[in-house]
Design an enzyme around this catalytic site. Structure first.
Site, PDB file in Angstrom:
ATOM      1  N   SER A 148       0.859  -1.182   0.000  1.00 36.13           N
ATOM      2  CA  SER A 148       0.000   0.000   0.000  1.00 36.13           C
ATOM      3  C   SER A 148       0.890   1.225   0.000  1.00 36.13           C
ATOM      4  O   SER A 148       1.999   1.203   0.550  1.00 36.13           O
ATOM      5  CB  SER A 148      -0.884   0.010   1.250  1.00 36.13           C
ATOM      6  OG  SER A 148      -1.487   1.275   1.441  1.00 36.13           O
ATOM      7  N   TYR A 161      -1.566  -0.513  10.565  1.00 31.90           N
ATOM      8  CA  TYR A 161      -1.668  -0.988   9.184  1.00 31.90           C
ATOM      9  C   TYR A 161      -0.470  -0.528   8.367  1.00 31.90           C
ATOM     10  O   TYR A 161       0.194  -1.330   7.686  1.00 31.90           O
ATOM     11  CB  TYR A 161      -2.960  -0.483   8.553  1.00 31.90           C
ATOM     12  CG  TYR A 161      -3.063  -0.724   7.068  1.00 31.90           C
ATOM     13  CD1 TYR A 161      -3.396  -1.980   6.565  1.00 31.90           C
ATOM     14  CD2 TYR A 161      -2.830   0.309   6.150  1.00 31.90           C
ATOM     15  CE1 TYR A 161      -3.502  -2.203   5.201  1.00 31.90           C
ATOM     16  CE2 TYR A 161      -2.931   0.096   4.787  1.00 31.90           C
ATOM     17  CZ  TYR A 161      -3.257  -1.156   4.310  1.00 31.90           C
ATOM     18  OH  TYR A 161      -3.352  -1.384   2.953  1.00 31.90           O
TER      19      TYR A 161
END
Length: 264
Positions: A148, A161
């Protein structure tokens, strides 16, 4: 088959998160490029059955493996099951992940452990299983990890995350370096904000988004859209394929927003 170039005709891949979103888009792209052996890993039997049926209609020998990648025993079983069915595998795409929200000050130990188990520990032991198999066969192979753009820093509500994706980023380069002499390649893509079924649920659960959240989100983007799984999937399928040659240890940003840039 679209007749692109049949570049993945010899690709036999395990794809986590393979029943929907970016995972299935990658499976679909691999099938379009000639792959006939695909193992989709996920938690929903219903989604798995539907995804496998769609691939089988196109002549793919596809199987669904019910597994929770946060559990090491499930990761090992997933690799063993794929090998038991296909005999040999030469590719792995780690697309499964959780993007559960949490800041530095409100993240609980349980949430931290869940995110790292899913986003780091699972990919680690899946990679371990495939690499051991390839080393035993003295065969080449390819791994692609879906990271990501948040791995570069991330928002304040994505602290664990973002940190987990940063860990997987380092793992990608470490594995690439360790096994390049064995012709086992390991790369990663770092997509930005993506238009998936899962993201729709996240936006409504965590951010109270309205039904028209996607339209509003895309209107605010520089290129007028969020990342589309089908577009990203073609990059991943190339990175998986032998056509990407000696490419290894690469971290490819896939976004319209540039890491490190600021408004003029």
């Amino acid at each position: 088959m679209s007749g692109l170039d049949n570049r993945n005709a010899e690709t036999r891949a395990i794809i986590t998160g393979g029943t929907q979103g970016i995972g299935f888009a990658i499976a679909d792209a691999l099938a379009d490029e000639g792959s006939k052996a695909l193992a989709l890993v996920g938690r929903s039997q219903e989604k798995g059955d539907k995804a496998v049926a769609r691939l089988k209609e196109r002549g793919v020998d596809a199987i669904f493996i019910s597994a929770d990648v946060a559990k090491v025993e499930d990761c090992r079983r997933a690799v063993e099951t794929a090998l038991g069915h296909f005999g040999t595998m030469n590719a792995l795409v780690n697309a499964a992940a959780t993007s559960a929200r949490g800041s530095l000050v409100d993240t609980t130990e349980d949430l931290f452990d869940t995110i790292f188990a899913t986003n780091v520990k699972g990919p680690f032991f899946l990679m371990q299983g495939l690499v051991k198999h390839l080393l035993e066969r003295k065969a080449p192979g390819s791994i692609v990890n879906v990271l990501s753009m948040s791995a570069h820093a991330g928002q304040s509500f994505l602290t664990p995350y973002s940190t987990s994706k940063g860990a997987l980023m380092t793992l990608t380069k470490n594995v690439a370096n360790a096994y390049r002499g064995n012709r086992i390649r390991c790369n990663a893509v770092l997509p930005g904000w993506m238009d998936t079924e899962g993201e729709a649920l996240v936006q409504k659960k965590w951010h109270g988004a309205s039904d028209d959240w996607l339209e509003k989100a895309e209107a605010a983007q520089p290129m007028g859209q969020l990342v589309k799984p089908a577009q990203l999937a073609r990059l991943v399928s190339y990175m998986v394929s032998p056509q990407s040659g000696v490419m290894t240890g690469s971290l490819v940003d896939y976004d319209q927003n540039i890491a490190g840039s600021f408004p003029d």
